[in-house]
Enzyme design. Structure first.
Site, PDB file in Angstrom:
ATOM      1  N   SER A 136      60.834  23.980  35.874  1.00  0.00           N
ATOM      2  CA  SER A 136      61.441  23.686  34.573  1.00  0.00           C
ATOM      3  C   SER A 136      62.039  22.285  34.669  1.00  0.00           C
ATOM      4  CB  SER A 136      62.498  24.724  34.212  1.00  0.00           C
ATOM      5  OG  SER A 136      63.413  24.915  35.275  1.00  0.00           O
ATOM      6  N   GLU A 188      64.847  19.351  33.067  1.00  0.00           N
ATOM      7  CA  GLU A 188      66.057  19.127  32.257  1.00  0.00           C
ATOM      8  C   GLU A 188      66.078  17.687  31.730  1.00  0.00           C
ATOM      9  OE1 GLU A 188      69.739  20.903  33.636  1.00  0.00           O
ATOM     10  OE2 GLU A 188      70.739  18.986  33.275  1.00  0.00           O
ATOM     11  N   ASP A 224      83.235  20.517  31.028  1.00  0.00           N
ATOM     12  CA  ASP A 224      84.309  19.833  31.759  1.00  0.00           C
ATOM     13  C   ASP A 224      85.568  19.755  30.904  1.00  0.00           C
ATOM     14  OD1 ASP A 224      83.002  19.339  34.172  1.00  0.00           O
ATOM     15  OD2 ASP A 224      81.896  17.673  33.269  1.00  0.00           O
ATOM     16  N   PHE A 255      77.658  10.471  41.524  1.00  0.00           N
ATOM     17  CA  PHE A 255      77.561  11.698  40.736  1.00  0.00           C
ATOM     18  C   PHE A 255      77.878  12.910  41.632  1.00  0.00           C
ATOM     19  CE2 PHE A 255      74.528  14.466  38.069  1.00  0.00           C
ATOM     20  CZ  PHE A 255      75.539  14.746  37.163  1.00  0.00           C
ATOM     21  N   HIS A 310      64.059  23.812  39.341  1.00  0.00           N
ATOM     22  CA  HIS A 310      64.502  23.163  38.098  1.00  0.00           C
ATOM     23  C   HIS A 310      64.755  21.689  38.422  1.00  0.00           C
ATOM     24  CE1 HIS A 310      66.517  22.969  34.143  1.00  0.00           C
ATOM     25  NE2 HIS A 310      67.463  22.256  34.730  1.00  0.00           N
TER      26      HIS A 310
HETATM   27  P1  FAD Z   1      81.914  27.984  35.346  1.00  0.00           P
HETATM   28  O1  FAD Z   1      80.976  28.913  35.967  1.00  0.00           O
HETATM   29  O2  FAD Z   1      82.441  28.327  34.036  1.00  0.00           O
HETATM   30  O3  FAD Z   1      83.110  27.761  36.366  1.00  0.00           O
HETATM   31  C1  FAD Z   1      84.108  26.778  36.150  1.00  0.00           C
HETATM   32  C2  FAD Z   1      85.344  27.114  36.935  1.00  0.00           C
HETATM   33  O4  FAD Z   1      85.977  28.214  36.376  1.00  0.00           O
HETATM   34  C3  FAD Z   1      85.088  27.452  38.384  1.00  0.00           C
HETATM   35  O5  FAD Z   1      86.182  27.006  39.123  1.00  0.00           O
HETATM   36  C4  FAD Z   1      85.012  28.943  38.354  1.00  0.00           C
HETATM   37  O6  FAD Z   1      85.263  29.517  39.607  1.00  0.00           O
HETATM   38  C5  FAD Z   1      86.058  29.277  37.313  1.00  0.00           C
HETATM   39  N1  FAD Z   1      85.746  30.510  36.590  1.00  0.00           N
HETATM   40  C6  FAD Z   1      84.594  30.789  35.930  1.00  0.00           C
HETATM   41  N2  FAD Z   1      84.636  32.018  35.378  1.00  0.00           N
HETATM   42  C7  FAD Z   1      85.833  32.514  35.693  1.00  0.00           C
HETATM   43  C8  FAD Z   1      86.480  33.742  35.413  1.00  0.00           C
HETATM   44  N3  FAD Z   1      85.870  34.712  34.727  1.00  0.00           N
HETATM   45  N4  FAD Z   1      87.739  33.910  35.861  1.00  0.00           N
HETATM   46  C9  FAD Z   1      88.342  32.939  36.581  1.00  0.00           C
HETATM   47  N5  FAD Z   1      87.784  31.770  36.879  1.00  0.00           N
HETATM   48  C10 FAD Z   1      86.552  31.561  36.454  1.00  0.00           C
HETATM   49  N6  FAD Z   1      78.221  20.082  31.403  1.00  0.00           N
HETATM   50  C11 FAD Z   1      78.133  19.695  30.104  1.00  0.00           C
HETATM   51  O7  FAD Z   1      79.131  19.238  29.520  1.00  0.00           O
HETATM   52  N7  FAD Z   1      76.959  19.800  29.418  1.00  0.00           N
HETATM   53  C12 FAD Z   1      75.827  20.307  29.984  1.00  0.00           C
HETATM   54  O8  FAD Z   1      74.782  20.377  29.329  1.00  0.00           O
HETATM   55  C13 FAD Z   1      75.879  20.750  31.356  1.00  0.00           C
HETATM   56  N8  FAD Z   1      74.809  21.301  31.965  1.00  0.00           N
HETATM   57  C14 FAD Z   1      74.919  21.771  33.250  1.00  0.00           C
HETATM   58  C15 FAD Z   1      73.810  22.392  33.839  1.00  0.00           C
HETATM   59  C16 FAD Z   1      73.890  22.884  35.130  1.00  0.00           C
HETATM   60  C17 FAD Z   1      72.670  23.576  35.738  1.00  0.00           C
HETATM   61  C18 FAD Z   1      75.079  22.716  35.895  1.00  0.00           C
HETATM   62  C19 FAD Z   1      75.150  23.182  37.321  1.00  0.00           C
HETATM   63  C20 FAD Z   1      76.189  22.105  35.307  1.00  0.00           C
HETATM   64  C21 FAD Z   1      76.138  21.632  33.987  1.00  0.00           C
HETATM   65  N9  FAD Z   1      77.234  21.031  33.360  1.00  0.00           N
HETATM   66  C22 FAD Z   1      77.134  20.614  32.040  1.00  0.00           C
HETATM   67  C23 FAD Z   1      78.498  20.810  34.080  1.00  0.00           C
HETATM   68  C24 FAD Z   1      79.548  21.925  33.801  1.00  0.00           C
HETATM   69  O9  FAD Z   1      79.890  21.954  32.437  1.00  0.00           O
HETATM   70  C25 FAD Z   1      80.792  21.605  34.627  1.00  0.00           C
HETATM   71  O10 FAD Z   1      80.539  21.732  35.998  1.00  0.00           O
HETATM   72  C26 FAD Z   1      82.056  22.380  34.235  1.00  0.00           C
HETATM   73  O11 FAD Z   1      83.172  21.810  34.923  1.00  0.00           O
HETATM   74  C27 FAD Z   1      82.040  23.861  34.561  1.00  0.00           C
HETATM   75  O12 FAD Z   1      81.269  24.619  33.725  1.00  0.00           O
HETATM   76  P2  FAD Z   1      80.333  25.770  34.362  1.00  0.00           P
HETATM   77  O13 FAD Z   1      79.835  26.607  33.269  1.00  0.00           O
HETATM   78  O14 FAD Z   1      79.356  25.136  35.248  1.00  0.00           O
HETATM   79  O15 FAD Z   1      81.301  26.530  35.364  1.00  0.00           O
END
Ligand code: FAD
Length: 304
Positions: free
Chosen positions: A19, A21, A113, A223, A273
């Site tokens: 896939s 991105e 973020d 990065f 990916h």
């Molecule tokens: P999450 O899985 O939500 O985790 C974030 C933090 O919260 C971690 O410390 C985790 O341990 C904690 N946490 C999560 N769930 C819980 C819970 N239920 N209870 C307590 N703590 C919890 N960013 C963008 O802005 N746009 C994008 O399009 C984008 N695409 C991405 C694609 C991929 C494949 C990856 C790996 C990252 C991407 N990001 C993107 C970056 C991402 O938004 C950041 O890393 C952000 O800081 C965290 O979001 P997350 O959904 O990855 O993390």
């Protein structure tokens, strides 16, 4: 009789699923580059192509427009990235519904973020989805989407530990996530150790390795520092002294990426990916090495 193995092979006899991105373009020039890359990569019949969502929801319209054009003008299956940041649940749900109406069936659900930038504390939007697992559940309530989420082989920078991070991944899976895509990594052992831990935690969805072909080492290293991915000394050494030598850098980049993906495939990985950075050449070459061939019958991009 031993069971037949359907594992991919490095000779391409059993190709991997890939896939790609992309990020939504900011300018007309970037738009041309993006669509030229899509046109080049589309005939490889990727499993899906995803379009990122800018920090703070800044590319909402551009992400939507790119995804919509993918639906309307190509035979590719687009996945729209969506975050919880800077929007109420109602606003996020509206975006999800509009994707469903446009025929999109795959969302990459993320927390996003912090609004203040990396390194500042994350504050959920009042009235918004607090965590990714809540967003995943919300998306699944709206439609039977395929929902991908992130996974962090070296833990998310905000996580207190890898175990806590895997707990968060479990919460996303329990909420309905169907696939995880990892943050990029350069040391395959890191990914495979992580995979063992994830499986031991009872998580059985695909954990697809995110591959960043290093087109510009300095940029990738910076990065990586921001996202908590480590840069092995051997990788830095390979690019040493090449700052002003674009051609050699390109060849080294191809060799490094080829070595990484072939090793993953040899070790049993069946799906990859690619973070394309909207550039096709290197990713196309790596896919060719993996046995993927352009299918002439696969309609790429409809003529404008
Ligand atoms: P999450 O899985 O939500 O985790 C974030 C933090 O919260 C971690 O410390 C985790 O341990 C904690 N946490 C999560 N769930 C819980 C819970 N239920 N209870 C307590 N703590 C919890 N960013 C963008 O802005 N746009 C994008 O399009 C984008 N695409 C991405 C694609 C991929 C494949 C990856 C790996 C990252 C991407 N990001 C993107 C970056 C991402 O938004 C950041 O890393 C952000 O800081 C965290 O979001 P997350 O959904 O990855 O993390």
């Amino acid at each position: 009789m031993s069971p037949v193995s359907f594992r991919p092979s490095r000779d391409g006899a059993r190709p991997v699923k890939v896939s790609f991105e992309f990020f939504p373009p900011k300018t007309e020039e970037m738009e041309k580059t993006l669509w030229a890359s899509i046109e080049r990569l589309a005939p490889l019949s990727p499993h899906f192509v995803s379009v990122t969502y800018g920090a703070g929801g800044s590319t909402r319209e551009r992400t939507h427009a790119t995804v919509k054009r993918l639906v309307e003008e190509t035979s590719l299956k687009p996945a729209a990235h969506l975050t919880c940041v800077a929007a109420t649940r109602g606003e996020v749900d509206e975006v999800v519904r509009s994707y469903w109406s446009a025929g999109v069936r795959h969302i990459v659900a993320l927390r996003g973020d912090p609004v203040g930038g990396l390194g500042t504390a994350y504050e959920p939007h009042p009235g918004g989805y607090a965590q990714t697992c809540d967003l995943v559940a919300g998306i699944r309530r709206i439609g039977n989407f395929d929902v991908s989420v992130s996974a962090y082989p070296e833990k998310h920078p905000e996580s207190p530990s890898l175990d806590a991070d895997i707990d968060a991944l479990k919460a996303k899976v329990d909420a309905g996530a169907t696939r995880a895509i990892t943050q990029f990594f350069f040391d395959n052992d890191v990914y495979l150790r992580y995979l063992d831990k994830v499986r031991a935690r009872g998580i059985d969805i695909p954990i697809v390795p995110g591959i960043l072909p290093v087109q510009n080492f300095k940029q990738a290293a910076s990065f990586a520092t921001r996202t908590g991915a480590s840069v092995p000394a051997w990788l830095a050494a390979r690019f040493e002294g090449l700052d002003d030598d674009v051609e050699t850098r390109r060849m080294i980049a191809a060799a490094v990426a080829a070595e990484q993906v072939i090793d993953l495939v040899d070790r049993g990985v069946t799906e990859l990916h690619f973070y394309t950075m909207n550039r096709a050449d290197l990713v196309y070459a790596i896919c060719h090495l993996l046995g993927l061939r352009a299918r002439p019958e696969a309609p790429a991009v409809a003529a404008a």
